[in-house]
Design an enzyme around this catalytic site. Sequence first.
Site, PDB file in Angstrom:
ATOM      1  N   ASP A   1     -12.696  16.277  16.748  1.00 29.76           N
ATOM      2  CA  ASP A   1     -13.951  15.652  17.164  1.00 29.76           C
ATOM      3  C   ASP A   1     -14.071  14.326  16.424  1.00 29.76           C
ATOM      4  O   ASP A   1     -14.383  14.278  15.240  1.00 29.76           O
ATOM      5  CB  ASP A   1     -15.138  16.570  16.841  1.00 29.76           C
ATOM      6  CG  ASP A   1     -16.476  15.986  17.296  1.00 29.76           C
ATOM      7  OD1 ASP A   1     -16.497  14.842  17.793  1.00 29.76           O
ATOM      8  OD2 ASP A   1     -17.504  16.678  17.164  1.00 29.76           O
TER       9      ASP A   1
ATOM     10  N   CYS B   1     -17.345   9.536  24.421  1.00 33.60           N
ATOM     11  CA  CYS B   1     -16.530  10.619  23.874  1.00 33.60           C
ATOM     12  C   CYS B   1     -15.484  11.125  24.854  1.00 33.60           C
ATOM     13  O   CYS B   1     -14.381  11.505  24.450  1.00 33.60           O
ATOM     14  CB  CYS B   1     -17.419  11.770  23.412  1.00 33.60           C
ATOM     15  SG  CYS B   1     -18.525  12.418  24.685  1.00 33.60           S
TER      16      CYS B   1
ATOM     17  N   HIS C   1     -21.324  16.383  25.104  1.00 37.69           N
ATOM     18  CA  HIS C   1     -20.340  15.944  24.115  1.00 37.69           C
ATOM     19  C   HIS C   1     -18.983  16.471  24.554  1.00 37.69           C
ATOM     20  O   HIS C   1     -18.895  17.443  25.327  1.00 37.69           O
ATOM     21  CB  HIS C   1     -20.699  16.460  22.723  1.00 37.69           C
ATOM     22  CG  HIS C   1     -19.879  15.854  21.623  1.00 37.69           C
ATOM     23  ND1 HIS C   1     -19.597  14.502  21.555  1.00 37.69           N
ATOM     24  CD2 HIS C   1     -19.260  16.419  20.546  1.00 37.69           C
ATOM     25  CE1 HIS C   1     -18.856  14.264  20.488  1.00 37.69           C
ATOM     26  NE2 HIS C   1     -18.631  15.410  19.865  1.00 37.69           N
TER      27      HIS C   1
END
Length: 226
Positions: A99, A25, A81
Amino acid sequence: MTTSNLETSSLEISQFQYHRTPFYCEENVYFLCKKLCENGIADAKGTDLFVAFISNEKKQIPLWRQKASHRADGAVLWDYHVICIQRKSSGESVPLVWDLDSSLPLPSPLTTYISETIRPSFLVFSEYQRFFRIVHAPIFLRHFASDRRHMKDPDGNWSADPPTYDPITAEDGTLHNLNEYMEIRTSDVVSNAGVDSFNSVFTEKLGVVIGENQLEEFFTQISLPA
């Protein structure tokens, strides 16, 4: 990034326009910021973009509406994250969350993301609280580096297939500093998300750390530098 078991229609963008490697990520957000600057969705220098690392001391953060989940509610327990939050200079614009690992529309209003993904109404034990390290995107793009060592086991095997492109190196030649961003301690959290924290996010390499209950207020009150 690994897991443990456990009305923006006019702006909504196809996620296929943006490069995404599952479980990487931080790199996905790095290139997302660059892409948003290039295609005119964000300021050309990225001044309206912020990178948010989400984690805690336990390195177990519950998030919902995640693509990696096998549950109906999309719940995942990540070790950390990373997302991008956009705050336009116009006072009438709402903060938006990008996201690439979420099943929510891309982008989504911050208020929607908080209610659907953070779910503050769902009471969790204190050790699972989500903390947010907020870094101004222009600073992040200059300083961030990852050689992906965190994705290898002790025998050198990948826990998830890495991206096909070369690892990201910082402008000063640093090869790896991801750990500096993802290590978040309770003592790092500012007590008041006010002027001092705003100044830090625009000047400090590692930005500022805020609690989940400060997130909406922080992006509602922050003003972009002239």
